[in-house]
Write a protein that holds these residues in place. Structure first.
Motif, PDB file in Angstrom:
ATOM      1  N   ARG A  25      66.360  14.734  33.456  1.00 23.81           N
ATOM      2  CA  ARG A  25      67.281  13.687  33.887  1.00 23.81           C
ATOM      3  C   ARG A  25      68.465  13.719  32.925  1.00 23.81           C
ATOM      4  O   ARG A  25      68.367  13.215  31.799  1.00 23.81           O
ATOM      5  CB  ARG A  25      66.591  12.333  33.873  1.00 23.81           C
ATOM      6  CG  ARG A  25      65.462  12.232  34.905  1.00 23.81           C
ATOM      7  CD  ARG A  25      64.656  10.971  34.738  1.00 23.81           C
ATOM      8  NE  ARG A  25      63.533  10.919  35.661  1.00 23.81           N
ATOM      9  CZ  ARG A  25      62.480  10.130  35.499  1.00 23.81           C
ATOM     10  NH1 ARG A  25      62.397   9.318  34.436  1.00 23.81           N
ATOM     11  NH2 ARG A  25      61.501  10.149  36.387  1.00 23.81           N
ATOM     12  N   PRO A  26      69.572  14.333  33.352  1.00 19.24           N
ATOM     13  CA  PRO A  26      70.665  14.599  32.412  1.00 19.24           C
ATOM     14  C   PRO A  26      71.290  13.325  31.859  1.00 19.24           C
ATOM     15  O   PRO A  26      71.361  12.294  32.521  1.00 19.24           O
ATOM     16  CB  PRO A  26      71.672  15.384  33.260  1.00 19.24           C
ATOM     17  CG  PRO A  26      70.901  15.873  34.435  1.00 19.24           C
ATOM     18  CD  PRO A  26      69.852  14.835  34.691  1.00 19.24           C
ATOM     19  N   ALA A  27      71.729  13.418  30.614  1.00 22.49           N
ATOM     20  CA  ALA A  27      72.547  12.398  29.955  1.00 22.49           C
ATOM     21  C   ALA A  27      73.554  13.141  29.103  1.00 22.49           C
ATOM     22  O   ALA A  27      73.440  14.354  28.906  1.00 22.49           O
ATOM     23  CB  ALA A  27      71.681  11.461  29.116  1.00 22.49           C
ATOM     24  N   GLU A  28      74.546  12.421  28.617  1.00 23.24           N
ATOM     25  CA  GLU A  28      75.566  13.078  27.796  1.00 23.24           C
ATOM     26  C   GLU A  28      74.926  13.721  26.565  1.00 23.24           C
ATOM     27  O   GLU A  28      74.249  13.060  25.788  1.00 23.24           O
ATOM     28  CB  GLU A  28      76.630  12.069  27.358  1.00 23.24           C
ATOM     29  CG  GLU A  28      77.784  12.701  26.595  1.00 23.24           C
ATOM     30  CD  GLU A  28      78.882  11.714  26.265  1.00 23.24           C
ATOM     31  OE1 GLU A  28      79.824  12.112  25.571  1.00 23.24           O
ATOM     32  OE2 GLU A  28      78.778  10.540  26.699  1.00 23.24           O
ATOM     33  N   GLY A  29      75.125  15.032  26.424  1.00 16.33           N
ATOM     34  CA  GLY A  29      74.588  15.744  25.270  1.00 16.33           C
ATOM     35  C   GLY A  29      73.095  15.962  25.317  1.00 16.33           C
ATOM     36  O   GLY A  29      72.478  16.218  24.283  1.00 16.33           O
ATOM     37  N   GLY A  30      72.464  15.939  26.502  1.00 15.34           N
ATOM     38  CA  GLY A  30      71.021  16.167  26.576  1.00 15.34           C
ATOM     39  C   GLY A  30      70.416  15.512  27.785  1.00 15.34           C
ATOM     40  O   GLY A  30      70.887  15.680  28.910  1.00 15.34           O
ATOM     41  N   GLY A  31      69.343  14.731  27.573  1.00 16.57           N
ATOM     42  CA  GLY A  31      68.711  14.051  28.681  1.00 16.57           C
ATOM     43  C   GLY A  31      67.240  13.781  28.416  1.00 16.57           C
ATOM     44  O   GLY A  31      66.731  14.000  27.313  1.00 16.57           O
ATOM     45  N   SER A  66      77.871  21.373  18.390  1.00 21.24           N
ATOM     46  CA  SER A  66      77.922  20.092  19.089  1.00 21.24           C
ATOM     47  C   SER A  66      76.563  19.412  19.007  1.00 21.24           C
ATOM     48  O   SER A  66      75.525  20.076  18.897  1.00 21.24           O
ATOM     49  CB  SER A  66      78.336  20.281  20.554  1.00 21.24           C
ATOM     50  OG  SER A  66      77.399  21.086  21.244  1.00 21.24           O
ATOM     51  N   ALA A  67      76.581  18.088  19.056  1.00 22.27           N
ATOM     52  CA  ALA A  67      75.345  17.311  18.955  1.00 22.27           C
ATOM     53  C   ALA A  67      74.604  17.326  20.288  1.00 22.27           C
ATOM     54  O   ALA A  67      75.198  17.477  21.357  1.00 22.27           O
ATOM     55  CB  ALA A  67      75.659  15.882  18.548  1.00 22.27           C
ATOM     56  N   SER A  68      73.286  17.165  20.228  1.00 19.60           N
ATOM     57  CA  SER A  68      72.476  17.060  21.438  1.00 19.60           C
ATOM     58  C   SER A  68      71.297  16.138  21.158  1.00 19.60           C
ATOM     59  O   SER A  68      70.856  15.991  20.016  1.00 19.60           O
ATOM     60  CB  SER A  68      71.977  18.429  21.898  1.00 19.60           C
ATOM     61  OG  SER A  68      71.108  19.003  20.933  1.00 19.60           O
ATOM     62  N   CYS A  69      70.772  15.507  22.226  1.00 19.33           N
ATOM     63  CA  CYS A  69      69.623  14.614  22.081  1.00 19.33           C
ATOM     64  C   CYS A  69      68.804  14.634  23.368  1.00 19.33           C
ATOM     65  O   CYS A  69      69.343  14.425  24.457  1.00 19.33           O
ATOM     66  CB  CYS A  69      70.082  13.196  21.769  1.00 19.33           C
ATOM     67  SG  CYS A  69      68.721  12.092  21.315  1.00 19.33           S
ATOM     68  N   VAL A  98      61.485  12.416  20.478  1.00 16.90           N
ATOM     69  CA  VAL A  98      62.935  12.630  20.475  1.00 16.90           C
ATOM     70  C   VAL A  98      63.263  13.934  19.749  1.00 16.90           C
ATOM     71  O   VAL A  98      62.662  14.274  18.720  1.00 16.90           O
ATOM     72  CB  VAL A  98      63.656  11.457  19.776  1.00 16.90           C
ATOM     73  CG1 VAL A  98      65.166  11.663  19.788  1.00 16.90           C
ATOM     74  CG2 VAL A  98      63.303  10.137  20.449  1.00 16.90           C
ATOM     75  N   ARG A  99      64.216  14.647  20.308  1.00 18.19           N
ATOM     76  CA  ARG A  99      64.767  15.855  19.676  1.00 18.19           C
ATOM     77  C   ARG A  99      66.282  15.678  19.583  1.00 18.19           C
ATOM     78  O   ARG A  99      66.999  15.829  20.559  1.00 18.19           O
ATOM     79  CB  ARG A  99      64.444  17.099  20.489  1.00 18.19           C
ATOM     80  CG  ARG A  99      65.010  18.406  19.917  1.00 18.19           C
ATOM     81  CD  ARG A  99      64.838  19.533  20.918  1.00 18.19           C
ATOM     82  NE  ARG A  99      65.175  20.831  20.347  1.00 18.19           N
ATOM     83  CZ  ARG A  99      66.403  21.359  20.317  1.00 18.19           C
ATOM     84  NH1 ARG A  99      67.429  20.678  20.833  1.00 18.19           N
ATOM     85  NH2 ARG A  99      66.617  22.552  19.803  1.00 18.19           N
ATOM     86  N   CYS A 100      66.770  15.326  18.399  1.00 21.62           N
ATOM     87  CA  CYS A 100      68.209  15.125  18.195  1.00 21.62           C
ATOM     88  C   CYS A 100      68.717  16.136  17.175  1.00 21.62           C
ATOM     89  O   CYS A 100      68.114  16.313  16.112  1.00 21.62           O
ATOM     90  CB  CYS A 100      68.519  13.709  17.724  1.00 21.62           C
ATOM     91  SG  CYS A 100      68.349  12.475  19.026  1.00 21.62           S
ATOM     92  N   LYS A 101      69.804  16.794  17.501  1.00 25.22           N
ATOM     93  CA  LYS A 101      70.406  17.785  16.622  1.00 25.22           C
ATOM     94  C   LYS A 101      71.858  17.419  16.355  1.00 25.22           C
ATOM     95  O   LYS A 101      72.621  17.138  17.288  1.00 25.22           O
ATOM     96  CB  LYS A 101      70.340  19.178  17.247  1.00 25.22           C
ATOM     97  CG  LYS A 101      68.926  19.715  17.448  1.00 25.22           C
ATOM     98  CD  LYS A 101      68.257  20.013  16.125  1.00 25.22           C
ATOM     99  CE  LYS A 101      66.880  20.612  16.320  1.00 25.22           C
ATOM    100  NZ  LYS A 101      66.199  20.886  15.041  1.00 25.22           N
TER     101      LYS A 101
END
Length: 286
Positions: A25-31, A66-69, A98-101
């Motif tokens: 389920r996409p979201a800005e910078g990940g999902g 770029s950041a991603s989550c 959670v996986r945030c970079k």
């Protein structure tokens, strides 16, 4: 073996059979990834890892600048827990993992941040190796007049296109196709607040064409003449299999020979990176 998208589903197909499916389920910078399943007869063969790796890769999860989550449901058993941990997921809140970079700090970004901190409102800046226009656009954002130079016509064209795409004012930057060793033909000595160099080759172009000490050191000397007292010169140096380390070592020798009475020189290596990592250097003119 093929992975393709169908709406929010990522389908893993092998031998014309769908053997795995993941939902994003996409979201800005990940999902959010509520589900990733491999058919029982195909499990424990690495297909789940291949599907997750592809999903993350194609949606920006491995992009360094770029950041991603991403989030996923808490694992139901040790095997599912180990699988999520393999991809750097960790317990978060609300029953999710959670996986945030965060983006890695690059040498170019560090140079820009340092320059902006030292001289936040320049009147005249020079990008002496404009390439694809990254540093040029940065200098335009700081304000004042900007001179961008490159010896390769393709680089000058790329810079002009990049500035146009960003909506930079046409009269804010002069782009000239000339060697950076000639920069004093375009500016008066003692008038520039900033001079930036990003040596090496033009990204995306033929790697057989790259800067060398024969032109780089005269250009650096000209840049010091162009700077006003209090101005700053930045130079990102490169080395590696293709370009060797001759230019890097020659420039470092030149930097270290500058008199302390006139200049403060900083060489800022990334201590836990490879020896061939880009090396940001700065000269502060007194």
């Amino acid at each position: 073996m093929e992975i393709y998208r169908r709406d929010d589903n990522w389908i893993l197909e092998k031998e014309d059979e769908e053997i795995g499916i993941a939902k994003l389920r996409p979201a800005e910078g990940g999902g959010h990834i509520p589900m990733l399943v491999i058919a029982p007869e195909w499990r424990r063969r690495g297909y789940g890892s291949y599907l997750m790796k592809t999903l993350l890769s194609r949606t920006g999860g491995f992009t360094r600048n770029s950041a991603s989550c991403y989030t996923a449901p808490a694992p139901a058993d040790p095997a599912a827990r180990a699988f999520l941990e393999k991809f750097d997921f960790a317990p978060g809140t609300d029953g999710l993992w959670v996986r945030c970079k965060k983006p890695d700090l690059t040498a170019v970004q560090f140079a820009q941040q340092f320059v902006a901190g030292h001289c936040p409102a320049p009147q005249l800046s020079i990008d002496a190796t404009c390439g694809n226009g990254g540093d040029t656009a940065f200098l335009c954002r700081l304000g004042g007049k900007v001179l961008a130079m490159d010896i390769q016509p393709a680089a000058c064209a790329s810079t002009r296109q990049h500035l146009q795409q960003l909506g930079c004012a046409a009269d804010a930057c002069q782009v000239v196709c000339s060697s950076h060793a000639n920069l004093l033909q375009y500016v008066q000595p003692g008038t520039a607040d900033i001079v930036m160099f990003n040596f090496g080759w033009l990204p995306g172009a033929d790697h057989d064409t790259f800067s060398t000490a024969q032109s780089s050191i005269p250009a650096l000397q000209a840049a010091l003449e162009a700077l006003r007292p209090g101005g700053i010169l930045s130079a990102v140096l490169y080395s590696g299999k293709v370009i060797g380390c001759d230019e890097k070592q020659a420039v470092l020798g030149w930097l270290r020979s500058l008199p302390l009475t006139k200049y403060t020189v900083l060489v800022c290596d990334f201590a836990n990176w490879a020896d061939t990592a880009p090396l940001p250097c700065f000269v502060l003119k007194k």
